[in-house]
Design a protein around this motif. Structure first.
Motif, short mmCIF file in Angstrom:
data_model
loop_
_atom_site.label_atom_id
_atom_site.label_comp_id
_atom_site.label_asym_id
_atom_site.label_seq_id
_atom_site.Cartn_x
_atom_site.Cartn_y
_atom_site.Cartn_z
N ILE A 92 44.70 44.42 55.33
CA ILE A 92 43.66 43.39 55.45
C ILE A 92 44.18 42.14 56.17
CG2 ILE A 92 42.51 44.22 53.35
CD1 ILE A 92 43.51 41.61 51.99
N GLU A 93 43.22 41.37 56.66
CA GLU A 93 43.49 40.07 57.27
C GLU A 93 43.09 39.01 56.25
OE1 GLU A 93 44.88 39.52 60.22
OE2 GLU A 93 44.99 41.66 60.71
N ASP A 94 44.05 38.24 55.77
CA ASP A 94 43.78 37.27 54.71
C ASP A 94 42.70 36.25 55.05
OD1 ASP A 94 45.61 38.43 53.00
OD2 ASP A 94 47.24 37.07 53.56
N ASP A 95 42.57 35.92 56.31
CA ASP A 95 41.59 34.90 56.70
C ASP A 95 40.21 35.47 57.02
OD1 ASP A 95 42.63 36.16 58.93
OD2 ASP A 95 42.59 34.36 60.19
N GLU A 96 40.05 36.81 56.95
CA GLU A 96 38.77 37.44 57.27
C GLU A 96 38.24 38.36 56.17
OE1 GLU A 96 38.73 39.52 61.00
OE2 GLU A 96 40.11 38.08 61.91
N ASP A 97 39.13 39.01 55.44
CA ASP A 97 38.74 40.07 54.52
C ASP A 97 38.83 39.63 53.06
OD1 ASP A 97 38.54 41.70 56.79
OD2 ASP A 97 40.62 42.36 56.60
N SER A 98 38.13 40.39 52.20
CA SER A 98 38.14 40.11 50.77
C SER A 98 38.20 41.41 49.99
CB SER A 98 36.86 39.35 50.41
OG SER A 98 36.77 39.17 49.02
N VAL A 99 39.09 41.46 49.00
CA VAL A 99 39.18 42.59 48.09
C VAL A 99 39.21 42.00 46.68
CG1 VAL A 99 40.50 44.61 47.36
CG2 VAL A 99 40.52 43.92 49.77
N ILE A 100 38.32 42.49 45.81
CA ILE A 100 38.25 42.00 44.44
C ILE A 100 38.62 43.13 43.49
CG2 ILE A 100 36.77 40.99 42.66
CD1 ILE A 100 35.04 39.89 44.96
N PHE A 101 39.51 42.85 42.55
CA PHE A 101 39.96 43.82 41.55
C PHE A 101 39.44 43.40 40.18
CE2 PHE A 101 43.04 43.73 44.94
CZ PHE A 101 43.36 45.06 45.14
N TYR A 102 38.70 44.28 39.52
CA TYR A 102 38.29 44.09 38.14
C TYR A 102 39.07 45.11 37.32
CZ TYR A 102 34.21 41.75 40.17
OH TYR A 102 33.37 40.93 40.88
N THR A 103 39.75 44.68 36.27
CA THR A 103 40.53 45.62 35.47
C THR A 103 40.25 45.43 33.99
OG1 THR A 103 42.44 44.14 35.40
CG2 THR A 103 42.41 45.79 37.15
N TRP A 104 40.30 46.55 33.27
CA TRP A 104 40.17 46.59 31.82
C TRP A 104 41.31 47.44 31.28
CZ3 TRP A 104 36.21 47.00 35.22
CH2 TRP A 104 35.12 46.16 35.06
N ARG A 105 41.73 47.16 30.10
CA ARG A 105 42.78 47.97 29.50
C ARG A 105 42.33 49.41 29.32
NH1 ARG A 105 47.00 44.77 27.16
NH2 ARG A 105 46.38 42.59 27.12
N THR A 106 41.04 49.59 29.08
CA THR A 106 40.48 50.92 28.89
C THR A 106 39.02 50.93 29.31
OG1 THR A 106 39.98 52.64 27.27
CG2 THR A 106 39.99 50.40 26.47
N GLN A 107 38.51 52.08 29.67
CA GLN A 107 37.10 52.21 30.04
C GLN A 107 36.21 52.20 28.80
OE1 GLN A 107 36.27 55.70 32.36
NE2 GLN A 107 34.17 55.12 32.74
N LYS A 108 36.81 52.33 27.63
CA LYS A 108 36.09 52.42 26.37
C LYS A 108 35.09 51.28 26.17
CE LYS A 108 36.99 52.69 21.42
NZ LYS A 108 38.03 52.74 20.38
N TYR A 109 35.43 50.09 26.63
CA TYR A 109 34.59 48.92 26.39
C TYR A 109 33.71 48.55 27.58
CZ TYR A 109 37.68 48.58 22.43
OH TYR A 109 38.38 48.87 21.29
N SER A 110 33.55 49.48 28.51
CA SER A 110 32.69 49.20 29.66
C SER A 110 31.51 50.18 29.66
CB SER A 110 33.47 49.33 30.97
OG SER A 110 33.85 50.66 31.17
N ASP A 111 30.42 49.75 30.20
CA ASP A 111 29.24 50.59 30.35
C ASP A 111 28.93 50.72 31.83
OD1 ASP A 111 28.68 51.05 27.63
OD2 ASP A 111 27.71 49.10 27.48
N ARG A 112 28.29 51.82 32.19
CA ARG A 112 27.92 52.06 33.58
C ARG A 112 26.51 52.60 33.61
NH1 ARG A 112 29.17 56.47 37.60
NH2 ARG A 112 29.55 55.40 39.55
N GLU A 113 25.66 51.93 34.34
CA GLU A 113 24.27 52.36 34.49
C GLU A 113 23.94 52.39 35.97
OE1 GLU A 113 19.78 50.77 33.44
OE2 GLU A 113 21.48 49.91 32.39
N ILE A 114 23.32 53.47 36.41
CA ILE A 114 22.96 53.61 37.81
C ILE A 114 21.45 53.55 37.95
CG2 ILE A 114 23.03 55.12 39.83
CD1 ILE A 114 25.59 56.34 38.58
#
Length: 87
Positions: free
Chosen positions: A53-75
């Motif tokens: 990536i180019e630091d002055d043009e691009d963006s990458v966001i990381f979301y992390t959880w210790r486990t998927q157990k506490y997350s929900d996913r709805e489509i």
């Protein structure tokens, strides 16, 4: 740990970023990947992306959880990418 990565990068780098991320995570939809990843592999992924990536043009966001157990996913609407089971 469970991670979701969202990226917005220049058109010339999109394919390389996607290919790199898919080595570690599952593609969900345009510019979004998710899945279980170790801390070591997350560090490797970040290092590989940092070379792309180019630091002055691009963006990458990381979301992390210790486990998927506490997350929900709805489509809503069409499910893209994802984890299809092949039997």
């Amino acid at each position: 740990m469970f991670a979701i990565i969202v990226y917005d990068v220049g058109e010339k780098r999109v394919a390389r970023v996607l290919k790199t991320c898919r080595k570690y995570l599952n593609w969900v939809q345009n510019s979004v990947l998710e899945g279980e990843i170790t801390e070591t592999n997350l560090k490797k992924l970040k290092a590989e992306l940092n070379k792309i990536i180019e630091d002055d043009e691009d963006s990458v966001i990381f979301y992390t959880w210790r486990t998927q157990k506490y997350s929900d996913r709805e489509i809503m609407g069409l499910e893209k990418g994802g984890q299809s089971l092949i039997i």
